[in-house]
Scaffold this active site. Sequence first.
Site, PDB file in Angstrom:
ATOM      1  N   ASP A 444      75.309  39.317  26.872  1.00  0.00           N
ATOM      2  CA  ASP A 444      74.490  39.027  25.147  1.00  0.00           C
ATOM      3  C   ASP A 444      72.617  39.823  25.572  1.00  0.00           C
ATOM      4  O   ASP A 444      72.108  40.271  26.710  1.00  0.00           O
ATOM      5  CB  ASP A 444      73.684  38.076  25.323  1.00  0.00           C
ATOM      6  CG  ASP A 444      73.845  36.604  24.240  1.00  0.00           C
ATOM      7  OD1 ASP A 444      73.420  37.449  22.765  1.00  0.00           O
ATOM      8  OD2 ASP A 444      73.388  35.391  24.322  1.00  0.00           O
ATOM      9  N   GLU A 447      69.245  43.880  23.018  1.00  0.00           N
ATOM     10  CA  GLU A 447      68.133  44.442  22.932  1.00  0.00           C
ATOM     11  C   GLU A 447      67.491  44.293  22.731  1.00  0.00           C
ATOM     12  O   GLU A 447      66.256  45.027  22.020  1.00  0.00           O
ATOM     13  CB  GLU A 447      68.576  43.679  20.920  1.00  0.00           C
ATOM     14  CG  GLU A 447      70.018  43.230  20.769  1.00  0.00           C
ATOM     15  CD  GLU A 447      70.577  41.812  21.235  1.00  0.00           C
ATOM     16  OE1 GLU A 447      71.702  41.816  21.388  1.00  0.00           O
ATOM     17  OE2 GLU A 447      69.784  41.188  21.144  1.00  0.00           O
ATOM     18  N   ASP A 507      74.199  36.226  15.261  1.00  0.00           N
ATOM     19  CA  ASP A 507      73.964  35.354  14.931  1.00  0.00           C
ATOM     20  C   ASP A 507      73.638  34.882  13.687  1.00  0.00           C
ATOM     21  O   ASP A 507      73.390  35.111  12.945  1.00  0.00           O
ATOM     22  CB  ASP A 507      72.259  34.584  15.628  1.00  0.00           C
ATOM     23  CG  ASP A 507      72.536  35.137  17.385  1.00  0.00           C
ATOM     24  OD1 ASP A 507      73.643  34.685  17.721  1.00  0.00           O
ATOM     25  OD2 ASP A 507      71.373  34.408  17.780  1.00  0.00           O
TER      26      ASP A 507
END
Length: 764
Positions: A444, A447, A507
């Site tokens: 996760d 970025e 998300d």
Amino acid sequence: MLENLNRARKKTYEGDNVFFFPESIVELVKSGTHFVLKTKARKFTSKYMRSFDQVFERFVKTDEMIDFNIHIDTVCESSFRIRYGTSLTIEEKENPMLSEDIKGCKSDSIKKDGTYIVNNRNGKMVIHDNPFFIEIFNEDDNLVLTLPGFDNCHPNNGGAGGYNSFKDFFPFGINDSTVTFTSRLTLNEKIYGLGERFTGFDRRGQNIQFYHQDCAGCDSIRTYKNVPFYVSTNNYGIFNNTSYPLDYDLGMQNNDFANIFVEEDMMDIFIITGKNIQQVIKGYCDITGYAETLPRWSYGLWMSRNSYTTKDIALDVAKDVRQKDIPCDVIHIDTFWFEKDWVCDLKFDKERFSDPEKMFEQFKQMGFQVSIWQLPFVHPSIENYREGVEKDYFVKTAEGGIYGFNWFGADYALIDFSNEEAVNWYLSQIETVLRMGAKAVKTDIAESYPMDGVYKNIEGKAMHNLFPLLYNKAMYEKTKEVHGDELVWSRSTYGAGQRYPVPWSGDARSDFNNLAGALRAGLSLGMSGQPFWSHDIGGFIGRPTPELYVRWAQLGLFSSHARCHGGGNTNPREPWAYGEEANEIFKKFDKLRYRLLPYIFSTEAECVSAGMPFIRPMVLMDQQDRNTHVIYDQYYFGHSILVAPVLSEKHEREVYLPEGIWYDFWTGKRMKNTGWIKVKAPLDTMPMFVRQGTIIPFGPDLQYVDQKPLDVLHLHVYGKVNCQLNYVNGKEKTLFRIKFEQGHTVLDKGGYSGKLMLKEMTND
């Protein structure tokens, strides 16, 4: 961060305004599969000029010329690699995007009538002089792509003002801060790919900001997954072999040109040709690698929320899943298995997750695998932080301090993934959890690695986009080392990311617009060479209505991988939380997915051998039909099942059926019309259709994958025409053939040792 959006494009337009573009050929020099095209390049400046009371920025030609080399390689039978930059020579740089199996291809060159022709096995490059430009042809000798020279961009450029000088194109260009590449776009040409993007499916007319971002939704220009590869309906693809800042202008500034801007000293482009888009995607995978066969259990349902806060809650969900007859294979434990939520010390909390080895065994006894969440940030309060500082394992600032990434109000340290020792240190801790019993890792928040960070073995500008690939690779290979199976559940990826699946769409917000955006993104990622993909059933942000949950589940269970997940410890995504009707409809589609495992495993084989996406845009399967080029709200699930998910609160929708004879998947009824049709879609139905001449293999009812052997197959046959099926089940491969002869159905089992049940679905 905002300064990094469109960074390469802005530097091109706002640099020192000095450019060099090749103008004439000196000679072509061949060495094996490598060619050096020696040219003379002219210097241009640029300035603003007034014309007809309008102000335009234009190039201005000078008399200065320099030597300029374009390096060309023939690669993998149908591709050409083109490199050029500020140096006459090229430096071979290590790049993890390229496959270790990439090969040069036997080639030759011919000089004829003032042109040079470079032949690859399945294509050719024709290099013209006076004016200078390059044409690319595929194996059918069709012109698929033109790379203009400066004087060839607008062939008819006479008249007042010299319109050829507008700054709309940058062919084979270099300046002080960027290198540029221009190709010509043709009438009605469509462009797809460049990663998982939530905007319009056709990229033509778009300016693409190529920078990983946290998206907080599936409906904006932001993306978690940039992939520097796109394909065209003209049957070529372009892959940029770089992780430096780059941007794409695909006919936005000028409808006739695609421009690529890279903030690096060398452009490294692969041009891939084929007879169709399918072949082009395969050519891309020949260069960057293929996905491997995934663990069989990964194709079962994943159940999750953010987060199951105790092992008892997670185990109770698993027990309820079995008791309520919901087929499921994976329980995912998200962010709160540590002492503090989100503070990833890779240690199970001693009270809420006591005796984790026993917990893993309890899940195993019920037929579940367990996935865990982690992230590569280290909180300053934990022991790992002090060790990482002492051993110099973290990203630094320019001043030499620890680069602090502010997240949830604390400055986390970032593990330097260019430092092999740091990676191995982190993986040793991951390995402990894997050996306890976790079977997959969720990678996760990838970025966030900064361009202005200082890394041990890579320039910061090259790390931001590349980081997800390094991150996923490390976790994937460690999982394979421990378990023999390989899988990560990744939010971000980059070029060659297909080697380390499975990505999910991030998300999403819980609304129908985000449901539609997720589908657009998944289809786009598939056209970027990445075959597997998933998304959060129900959406992550917010709580879906029962109707939205059902519609999302229908799409989710007909994606390559299916996971129920939502944000919030008390925001469940288990189907029974949405009422009896939703639960029963979910169960119907979930059970159908498990019965379709023989079809799913056969589809996987095509994905890993040919690079085909699991969910396939209409244009990929029906490219000859121009109507399909702009359809992105329906798709093929594998080779044969056309799926038209309901993406609104309406209980009907329009569906496009290409030319041919089609049958309703559910009833076997032959459809009366093709083209655009309107179909009813009550909540318990997702419109699905099958073409004549299709065999769909079904297996038994299962509670989890491999609960029973697939030794009895039900073959559903649509239409009374001769047909065949390449069936794959692990190492078992069988070609089933069905013939209709004089009123009889003849089945060739192809040596299959199991039991076959044949069902003709035709209901004319």
